[in-house]
Design an enzyme around this catalytic site. Structure first.
Site, mmCIF file in Angstrom:
data_model
loop_
_atom_site.group_PDB
_atom_site.id
_atom_site.type_symbol
_atom_site.label_atom_id
_atom_site.label_comp_id
_atom_site.label_asym_id
_atom_site.label_seq_id
_atom_site.Cartn_x
_atom_site.Cartn_y
_atom_site.Cartn_z
ATOM 1 N N ASP A 40 122.697 -50.515 35.744
ATOM 2 C CA ASP A 40 123.733 -50.468 34.710
ATOM 3 C C ASP A 40 123.116 -50.476 33.325
ATOM 4 O O ASP A 40 121.947 -50.772 33.154
ATOM 5 C CB ASP A 40 124.601 -51.737 34.811
ATOM 6 C CG ASP A 40 125.570 -51.652 35.963
ATOM 7 O OD1 ASP A 40 125.776 -50.555 36.474
ATOM 8 O OD2 ASP A 40 126.113 -52.705 36.337
ATOM 9 N N LYS A 62 125.511 -44.833 31.697
ATOM 10 C CA LYS A 62 126.133 -43.802 30.872
ATOM 11 C C LYS A 62 125.804 -42.401 31.385
ATOM 12 O O LYS A 62 124.735 -42.145 31.910
ATOM 13 C CB LYS A 62 125.713 -43.936 29.412
ATOM 14 C CG LYS A 62 124.224 -43.998 29.171
ATOM 15 C CD LYS A 62 124.007 -44.167 27.672
ATOM 16 C CE LYS A 62 122.575 -44.350 27.263
ATOM 17 N NZ LYS A 62 121.820 -45.368 27.929
ATOM 18 N N MET A 176 133.305 -60.139 28.035
ATOM 19 C CA MET A 176 133.992 -58.886 27.653
ATOM 20 C C MET A 176 135.136 -59.170 26.681
ATOM 21 O O MET A 176 136.195 -58.563 26.760
ATOM 22 C CB MET A 176 134.546 -58.174 28.905
ATOM 23 C CG MET A 176 133.467 -57.729 29.849
ATOM 24 S SD MET A 176 134.110 -57.129 31.418
ATOM 25 C CE MET A 176 134.412 -58.655 32.286
HETATM 26 N N1 SAH Z 1 127.698 -59.795 35.691
HETATM 27 C C1 SAH Z 1 127.480 -60.136 34.307
HETATM 28 C C2 SAH Z 1 128.713 -59.932 33.470
HETATM 29 C C3 SAH Z 1 129.147 -58.485 33.352
HETATM 30 S S1 SAH Z 1 130.556 -58.289 32.322
HETATM 31 C C4 SAH Z 1 126.988 -61.576 34.218
HETATM 32 O O1 SAH Z 1 127.027 -62.304 35.214
HETATM 33 O O2 SAH Z 1 126.544 -61.969 33.154
HETATM 34 C C5 SAH Z 1 129.790 -57.840 30.790
HETATM 35 C C6 SAH Z 1 129.905 -58.975 29.782
HETATM 36 O O3 SAH Z 1 128.933 -59.983 30.062
HETATM 37 C C7 SAH Z 1 129.627 -58.568 28.363
HETATM 38 O O4 SAH Z 1 130.779 -57.980 27.749
HETATM 39 C C8 SAH Z 1 129.300 -59.906 27.733
HETATM 40 O O5 SAH Z 1 130.482 -60.638 27.490
HETATM 41 C C9 SAH Z 1 128.543 -60.609 28.861
HETATM 42 N N2 SAH Z 1 127.080 -60.494 28.733
HETATM 43 C C10 SAH Z 1 126.227 -59.964 29.633
HETATM 44 N N3 SAH Z 1 124.952 -60.052 29.204
HETATM 45 C C11 SAH Z 1 124.995 -60.671 28.000
HETATM 46 C C12 SAH Z 1 124.005 -61.043 27.033
HETATM 47 N N4 SAH Z 1 122.703 -60.801 27.222
HETATM 48 N N5 SAH Z 1 124.434 -61.650 25.883
HETATM 49 C C13 SAH Z 1 125.748 -61.881 25.665
HETATM 50 N N6 SAH Z 1 126.710 -61.556 26.541
HETATM 51 C C14 SAH Z 1 126.351 -60.960 27.692
#
Ligand code: SAH
Length: 267
Positions: A40, A62, A176
């Protein structure tokens, strides 16, 4: 090994929020044993650099037109690769089972008889907690923590359990959330949280360009959270934010006034 006569398999791997040191040994081994990696947009370059050069990489974050590949196409791709006998590493940001659609992909694969195994990842909430020193629970400040999505499928309204979420002794982590955070802050206050309730906004958590902002629900509701810094954004809402290392007596205002943060949140 590519072998048309034997069935492939899929490893559903969490890559964590970005810092490659947060990868588990299991995740690293699975990525290195794979024939092909399907990843991803949220998987950091530092992690992609750990994949051996001979392993094929497919970026489903993308398309050339900048839109993500639709989920049904990703499912079909994983199936096609595994049915061709490939060992597929499906690598996702954070943990694949937290807002990661890992279970949806696993269901499709299992229905087709493809073996699936998992490597958990550090979810963004935990990565950011460690990088900032802000705990998710703390005696006297937060008895529980809840991870919520700030975004619903398509144009569906955000229908969260506001009464259940608006508790001063619960930490809320909003994934998100950047498009709806004004609305979310308003609903939390409508359901009883004070305007002074602290919020930590972290962009690119655990990465070298991590950016932090401390604010309050009232300010978030009245100002539009514009995040021009490209990268994922996490909101931590709760009294635990008061434990941020570099937050002194009047640090909230000082941080809000810092020029480098004005670009992150402005009205
Ligand atoms: N599976 C992922 C979440 C995916 S949803 C997890 O467990 O972290 C995508 C959201 O995760 C983003 O919109 C943001 O809110 C958060 N996110 C993921 N990586 C991040 C990072 N390095 N810093 C801040 N927010 C993050």
């Amino acid at each position: 090994m590519l072998n048309g006569s034997t069935q492939g398999e899929v490893f559903l791997i969490g890559a964590g929020p970005g810092d490659p040191e947060l990868l588990t040994l299991k995740a690293l081994r699975m990525m290195q044993e794979a024939d092909v990696v399907v990843h991803d947009r949220l998987v950091s370059q530092a992690i992609l650099d750990l994949i051996p050069a001979n392993v094929q990489r497919i970026d489903v974050g993308k398309k050339p037109n900048h839109h993500p590949v639709p989920q049904h196409e990703i499912n079909a791709l994983l199936l096609r690769l595994a049915e061709a006998g490939q060992r597929v590493a499906r690598v996702k940001g954070g943990d694949p089972m937290i807002f990661g659609r890992g279970s949806e992909e696993a269901a499709v694969l299992r229905d087709a008889g493809i073996p699936v195994s998992f490597a958990p990842g550090i979810t963004a909430a935990q990565g950011v907690s460690a990088s900032t020193g802000v705990p998710l629970t703390h005696r006297g400040l937060a008895k529980s923590v809840r991870y919520v999505t700030g975004h619903c499928r398509g144009d569906m309204p955000l229908d969260l359990d506001w009464d259940g979420l608006a508790h001063t002794d619960t930490t809320l982590v909003v994934y998100m959330g950047h498009a709806n955070m004004q609305y979310i802050a308003g609903e939390l206050m409508n359901h009883g949280l004070p305007a002074e309730h602290p919020v930590l906004v972290v962009v690119n958590g655990t990465r070298p360009n991590e950016t932090r902002l401390v604010t309050q629900l009232g300010a978030l509701q009245t100002k539009r959270a514009v995040i021009p810094v490209p990268g994922p954004v996490l909101f931590i809402v709760g009294r635990v934010v008061s434990l941020l290392d570099d937050m002194g007596q009047n640090a909230t205002d000082a941080i809000l006034d810092a020029p480098e943060l004005r670009q992150v949140l402005h009205g």
